[in-house]
Scaffold this motif. Structure first.
Motif, PDB file in Angstrom:
ATOM      1  N   SER A 204       0.833  -1.194   0.000  1.00 52.63           N
ATOM      2  CA  SER A 204       0.000   0.000   0.000  1.00 52.63           C
ATOM      3  C   SER A 204       0.869   1.246   0.000  1.00 52.63           C
ATOM      4  O   SER A 204       1.969   1.261   0.542  1.00 52.63           O
ATOM      5  N   TYR A 280     -12.588   4.040  -1.712  1.00 56.93           N
ATOM      6  CA  TYR A 280     -11.946   5.192  -2.333  1.00 56.93           C
ATOM      7  C   TYR A 280     -11.469   6.190  -1.271  1.00 56.93           C
ATOM      8  O   TYR A 280     -10.424   6.819  -1.415  1.00 56.93           O
ATOM      9  N   ASP A 282     -10.498   5.500   1.779  1.00 57.39           N
ATOM     10  CA  ASP A 282      -9.270   4.960   2.370  1.00 57.39           C
ATOM     11  C   ASP A 282      -8.074   5.222   1.456  1.00 57.39           C
ATOM     12  O   ASP A 282      -6.986   5.590   1.909  1.00 57.39           O
ATOM     13  N   GLN A 283      -8.279   5.024   0.144  1.00 59.96           N
ATOM     14  CA  GLN A 283      -7.210   5.300  -0.815  1.00 59.96           C
ATOM     15  C   GLN A 283      -6.852   6.783  -0.809  1.00 59.96           C
ATOM     16  O   GLN A 283      -5.674   7.153  -0.857  1.00 59.96           O
ATOM     17  N   LYS A 286      -4.471   7.754   1.975  1.00 59.92           N
ATOM     18  CA  LYS A 286      -3.093   7.321   1.730  1.00 59.92           C
ATOM     19  C   LYS A 286      -2.456   8.118   0.591  1.00 59.92           C
ATOM     20  O   LYS A 286      -1.290   8.517   0.671  1.00 59.92           O
ATOM     21  N   HIS A 287      -3.220   8.331  -0.467  1.00 55.12           N
ATOM     22  CA  HIS A 287      -2.680   9.045  -1.624  1.00 55.12           C
ATOM     23  C   HIS A 287      -2.378  10.500  -1.299  1.00 55.12           C
ATOM     24  O   HIS A 287      -1.375  11.056  -1.770  1.00 55.12           O
TER      25      HIS A 287
END
Length: 676
Positions: A204, A280, A282-283, A286-287
């Motif tokens: 991840s 999305y 959660d992504q 992180k992104h």
């Protein structure tokens, strides 16, 4: 020079000069000396003018000429500088990439030579114009050589005076040189710009170690700085900034595109609830962290290094443009879209995730985007935080009300644990967990501070306590809606046990207290007793031996009565089994215990009855008609009861709930859509 056309002779003479750097340096020195000489002549001009006026009435033309000749000399020096200009132009025909700093040195010399021409041509022209007016005013006719020379020089000098201006126009020597420097600036940028290398895609983004890409090497930075310094003095800095922003923003976008960020463009109409896009979100968390800590951090350092000599306002403005064009606003846009979605319980958790991600990056945001140039970024980020805080606070304070609104819904038809109960308890445990409680407390504190109200940690605990009390009242209300009282007892047994067993040792259980937990354990036992007494507990009485023996102390048995009681028992058992085989006990241990209690109630009595009267019954022509089930078969049937239907029940742990929780549970605890 006989006429203006003789300038071609000067150009031809230029070709005799060498283009070496050493001679260019000598030329620069000569230019400097000539400038000082012209300055000395300029200081002598007032006395020269006075002398010319005095000599006009007293002296011969030859005597006046001796005073005018020194003025013609500087004019010739200016023409020599013009020769040097042509030599420098030829040197600039090469590409700067071969020797950038030498090229910059030649450009500087050319600028100085052209400036010398512009400044000193005007000075010499004024001197010569005064001399021409003097000669013309005295109508000298016997010797006009001075006047002819002066007029020729004037025409040449007028042409030379605009040389610098023409050089800056399109096609001019300086304009072309600056264009080459801009092209070299872009080339160096492109040659040293590449997307950040990523770790394996199986890891991840939040955990992967991005290979640290340092800013450009020192020699590259020095080249870029040198070009910027030269173009800044030539009023072409904006072109440098424009090229820099274009190249670096495209490079940053290329890095981010590897993360597959298409989800950021999702619109409010494209999802029903936050649950459908929680992956999305959660992504996104992180992104965003990757973009800020790696991509934008790198651009910040690089802007500072490249543009440091032209001031912080310039490089901060440049960095702001790179950041925006790289896609930071797309991250903020996605967050805003989520805040506009329908208000439901899961949305609160995801809003807390968004707030946590932004709060984690707060120091980075303040450092990177704290300048005046980033006002738009600051405004949009604050607006997103405000929407997140308001949305999360509104949902939290409405949770107990939303639980109450579900009171009018029907309980499970099989008497099992309602999904709302498992959802609410797991949900409250999540809110009280260390991962969410500090974030929720911070959000609530911020929200109340905006209303000038004080926040205390107990308010959070009290609200969660009220939510659980509301769900308890729901259970009591739902139990009364069952037409079958026995089923209501089973329902209450199920749910009191669920509250005791599932909350014991949890954050929510600790909040509610040991006495509260023990109370539910006692209630479970109480309703289990009522359930057994009002259902299976009535069956053993149907196998009573009273009246079966015809004579006291005798061995005669009322055969018809034995058969009747067996038939009544079997009918009652079949009816009870048929009805309760659709009921469920969610907890496996409680289910086993309940089955065992039923077995203990009916199987021993049935087995004893059969053992006592079976020998007689076996003498009948159709014994199976009265012994439909063996004791073992009866036990097995009872132990098969209360099984949850496949796919309907299961563990709704905190982990599972945040993974693929059933939509029905979410819909049970939802509110009206938030205003767009």
């Amino acid at each position: 020079m006989a006429q203006l056309g003789n300038i071609e002779n000067l150009i031809a003479a230029r070709e005799l000069l060498t283009s070496s750097l050493e001679k260019s340096k000598h030329l620069a020195s000569a230019i400097d000396k000539t400038g000082r000489k012209l300055e000395e002549i300029n200081q002598r001009l007032p006395s020269l003018e006075a002398a010319i006026k005095t000599l006009a009435s007293k002296c011969s033309l030859s005597e006046i000429g001796r005073h005018i000749d020194p003025t013609v000399g500087p004019a010739a020096a200016v023409l020599n500088v013009f020769d040097a200009v042509h030599m420098l132009e030829e040197s600039l025909s090469a590409d700067p990439c071969s020797n950038l700093f030498r090229y910059l040195s030649i450009v500087k010399q050319l600028e100085e030579a052209l400036k010398f021409l512009t400044d000193n041509c005007g000075l010499v022209i004024r001197w010569l114009e005064d001399a021409v007016r003097f000669l013309e005013g005295n109508a000298v006719v016997d010797d006009d050589r001075y006047l002819l020379n002066l007029n020729k020089c004037l025409r040449i000098l007028e042409e030379l005076r605009v040389t610098e201006e023409h050089s800056l126009l399109s096609g001019g020597c300086l304009c072309a040189a600056y264009g080459k420097l801009e092209s070299e600036f872009r080339r160096i940028l492109m040659e040293n710009s590449f997307p950040l290398p990523m770790a394996s895609s199986s890891v991840s983004v939040g955990e992967q170690a991005c290979i640290a890409s340092l800013p450009f090497p020192v020699p590259v930075i020095q080249k870029l700085q040198a070009i910027i310094e030269k173009l800044t003095t030539s009023n072409r800095l904006e072109k440098c900034i424009s090229m820099y922003v274009e190249v670096r923003s495209l490079n940053a976008r290329a890095t981010l595109q590897a993360l597959d960020l298409d989800y950021r463009e999702i619109s409010l109409s494209e999802f029903d609830s936050v649950q459908s896009v929680e992956g999305y979100i959660d992504q996104w968390c992180k992104h965003l962290e990757f973009a800020v800590k790696h991509v934008f951090e790198l651009e910040y350092k690089l802007c500072e290094n490249v543009f440091e000599k032209v001031g912080s306002d310039v490089w901060m403005g440049c960095f702001a443009k790179v950041t925006v064009q790289s896609g930071l606003h797309d991250f903020i846009k996605f967050g805003n879209t989520i805040t506009k979605g329908k208000k439901d319980a899961i949305k609160l958790l995801k809003l807390l995730d968004i707030f946590a991600a932004l709060n984690k990056l707060r120091l980075d945001f303040n450092r990177l985007f704290g300048g005046k140039a980033c006002v738009e970024i600051q405004t949009r980020t604050r607006d997103l935080i405000k929407k997140v805080v308001n949305g999360a606070s509104e949902i939290f304070w409405e949770l107990s009300v939303q639980v109450e609104l579900q009171r009018q819904s029907a309980p499970p038809s099989d008497g099992s644990v309602p999904r709302l109960l498992s959802f609410v308890t797991d949900y409250c445990n999540l809110l009280l967990h260390d991962n969410y409680r500090p974030i929720l407390a911070q959000v609530l504190e911020i929200h109340r501070s905006w209303d000038h109200a004080k926040f205390e940690e107990e308010l959070l605990s009290h609200e969660v306590h009220d939510i659980i009390k509301a769900i308890e009242l729901n259970l009591e209300t739902w139990a009364k809606t069952y037409e079958d009282t026995t089923l209501s007892y089973l329902f209450l047994m199920n749910n009191h046990w669920y509250l005791y067993k599932n909350l014991k040792g949890t954050k929510l259980g600790d909040l509610m207290g040991d006495s509260w937990l023990q109370g539910h354990e006692q209630y479970m036992e109480y309703y289990a007793t009522l359930y057994l007494r009002e259902s299976w507990g009535k069956l053993p009485a149907m196998l009573s031996e009273e009246g079966l023996i015809l004579f006291p102390g005798g061995r005669a048995i009322d055969h018809d009565l034995v058969k009747k009681r067996l038939e009544v028992f079997m009918d009652a058992f079949d009816g009870m089994y048929k009805k309760q085989c659709s009921w469920a006990v969610s907890d496996k241990s409680l289910r086993g215990k309940a089955c065992q209690l039923v077995v203990q109630i009916i199987v021993p009595a049935y087995q004893k009855f059969l053992q006592t009267y079976m020998p007689w019954v076996q003498q009948e022509a159709s014994p199976s008609r009265n012994t439909k089930y063996s004791a073992e078969r009866l036990k097995n049937m009872v132990c098969s009861l209360f099984q949850p239907k496949l796919g309907m029940y299961g563990s709704n742990t905190c982990t599972n709930m945040m993974g693929n929780i059933n939509n029905a549970a979410i819909n049970q605890l939802s509110s009206t859509p938030a205003a767009a």
